[in-house]
Design an enzyme around this catalytic site. Sequence first.
Site, PDB file in Angstrom:
ATOM      1  N   ASP A 620       0.873  -1.165   0.000  1.00 17.90           N
ATOM      2  CA  ASP A 620       0.000   0.000   0.000  1.00 17.90           C
ATOM      3  C   ASP A 620       0.918   1.226   0.000  1.00 17.90           C
ATOM      4  OD1 ASP A 620      -2.286   1.668   0.374  1.00 17.90           O
ATOM      5  OD2 ASP A 620      -1.831   1.719   2.518  1.00 17.90           O
ATOM      6  N   ASP A 622      -0.161   5.025   1.001  1.00 17.77           N
ATOM      7  CA  ASP A 622      -0.409   6.014   2.058  1.00 17.77           C
ATOM      8  C   ASP A 622      -0.262   5.377   3.439  1.00 17.77           C
ATOM      9  OD1 ASP A 622      -1.027   7.370  -0.188  1.00 17.77           O
ATOM     10  OD2 ASP A 622      -3.036   7.989   0.428  1.00 17.77           O
TER      11      ASP A 622
END
Length: 837
Positions: A620, A622
Amino acid sequence: MANDGKADSAGGQSILVFRGWGQDKPGIAQGFIKVVEEAKSEVLDMAQFLLGDCLMFTFVLRVSDTSSIGLMKSITECAKQLGLQLNFHFPDATQVEKDDAGTNEAVVALVSAQTITPEMLADVDNVLSAHQCVVHEVEHRSDNKKENNGEYNKLQIRFSGPPGLRLASLLLGAPGNTAKGLQTVAWRFGAEVTARWWDAMNRPNGKSMAIFGLSNVLCPNDVLDEVLQEAGIAPTSEELDSEAKLALLKGKSTDLIHKVIDRLEYTPGTKVVCQALKRLGFRLAILTNTGMRDIVEHVKSQLGFDYALCRDVEIVDGKFTGKYLGELSDVKFRKADLLKLMAEREGIDCRNVITVGEPLKGLKAASARQMLETFGPSVFFNSKKMPDLTIVLYLLGFSGSDVRALRKRRWEDGPGKQQEDPCGSSAAQNSAKRFMVQVSSQTRSSGQLKSIFAPLGPLGNQVQLSTVRQCSLQDGGMCLGLDLKVLKDNPDSVLKDLVFACQKGGFNVMDVSDTAKESHWQANYQNRYVITLVQKPHISASTLHEVLKLLGAQAVNVVKIERLSARGLAALQFTVSLPDGVSAEKFASQMVEVSKKQGADIAIQRDDLERWMRRLVIFDMDSTLIQQEVIDELAKIAGVEAQVKELTEAAMRGELDFFGSLKSRVALLKGHNAEELFAKVKANLIFTPGAKKLCSTLRRLGYKTAVISGGFLPVAQEVQKYLGLDYAFANTLEVEETTGLLTGKTTGPVVTPQRKRQLLATIAQVEGCEIQQTIAVGDGANDIPMLHAAGLGIAFCAKPKVQEVSQFRINHMDLSTVLFLIGVSERAMQRLGSGTD
């Protein structure tokens, strides 16, 4: 610290080392750690290994001068209660602080179908000591014994050498010197040997290439002889070279080639070896000086090789002319040039190019040395002398348990006929007397093994090494365990001579034969798991006690303890065996509670081949690769921070539908200039500590990497560029073409939680690996499907809801901790030259 190691003048502290041995059972380490915790002492290092069913362990402690005597008494009392023996010493404190890793550390693997003897090890150490090499570790696993795996005995020796040390000189002997090298020693004892620079890993690097010969390697016979046989021609001499053999085919039909292909056989173990290396990520190539192109291409296709290089034969009107074709027809095959070209084309370090067969055959001495110095391990194999190609896996770092597991897969093709061990009948083995001995020294120096085994060498096969293991610690000392079988008359005299020689050499030697029992080695390889423990800046005695207390309460046996951190005790790896009836899931959940209580990261995973064969890591973005939420950063610049942040937090907590919350947040950005917004965000990205080191190390290990984000593509591509990732997927914001302003909508498919999972599967398919070979790292609720789908899903500093449903968690704000979970030590990161953050 004071040089005598007795005390620290500022803090009144000493370094205390205690070593112990005795019958192995669960709960031993827990008892000692409890004493250490109560004394408020610090554990600097710890290690243990099994010698049959005898446990040998060492602890290095930092203790207060005022409490050291009391602590020693408490430790001694604990040992008595556990039925163990101990000794103590105070090492030079400066030696403990010294980084033990030299720049010239290497590993030698010795594999033989015959029994390992002290004479062989003495001769090996004679070669090492002649080059001023110091042995640090000897590994001899129970599953690497022929009596247990049915195939081979294997030893692995790690050592360091002086500046300028050359592996070619170790293997072949120094140039211009009559002293023998390791290869001559190994062949004398019916063994094979490989040497490689140590990268702090026991498995080969996934970003590697293996080059195989064809005749007498992948195929059990010379393929050119097979064609001659089809033609009814028998070579008049086995010494004929390929040119002479080819000349005998002049005028014969090329249909002979297809007849050979129709009945072509492979050396036993070939499919196991090739598929195992491919699963690790290896590129495979055939390089042959005697093959014919149609045969080579057939083998390439059948075994899934990436390259096939061979000399081609001249054919006119469907018949052989008896000559080779092309520019290579009048020169010897340029092996080194071709290896280098393939490595450069694949972006593989030449030291990760492994050759299998007889790659040095026909080379001049200087060229052979250059090959060994330029490329990786050279594995000798000739099917006329060796029955099964799986010896290659043993020599490259696989264990007997690994090979057994590989044979059970769909590409199992069975072991070849095993060689007889000339070291005596089973009746003689059963009548042998067994001795178990612990030899230790407060220092490590060149030639120690040679000195220890000196009195046993002349006895040859009358003394056999059932097990030999050595470990080294930060205190600068060594501990060697020997499980000996003596077939000689008056066997007690052998032990007496060994003890006398060791004491004369300044070693501390203990006869621990009274702890010897019949070893049930299989128990240590059933339900085998690895527990990774990380706590920074160092693992507290309290944390160790809680972990070991849980292990003891569940009767979980600790097989091995290894330090993963380079300096200081910040990361440990426990190899354990779960008893029948203990649920791995329940045990893991109990470890999670310990983790929360102690503020440590603890992960438990099965110790099997899959752990080493992962090839793809998905991140991922963020709050994982970067510390910000991109939508919040865009909103801050656009002046709608408060509204967007509220929606973002609700979505990440799983309280709002992801698609709906994304739509609402994006709508708030309508009317702002896209290029200006993203330029400001990219200029102010804050990468998570450890991200650069992690991605750099993964790349050097051959992993493919990707970022899949519910954020936005321009930032994901910036992250991809900085970290050197292979793929980037994220949402795309719609931009009005004429004005460059955001429309408040997305364009193209939205990266939803379900699409993250689908993209993981798609990338895995493109990269030719299975889902269980993937790793996913994320922090938010939208990562949960991806984390569950991956072979190893890691919740990184994640939201509570994500941690609750994730099997693996990291809560230290350092992404490089992921490497510990895949078995890569901090020293391995340093060896691989990983980037820094």
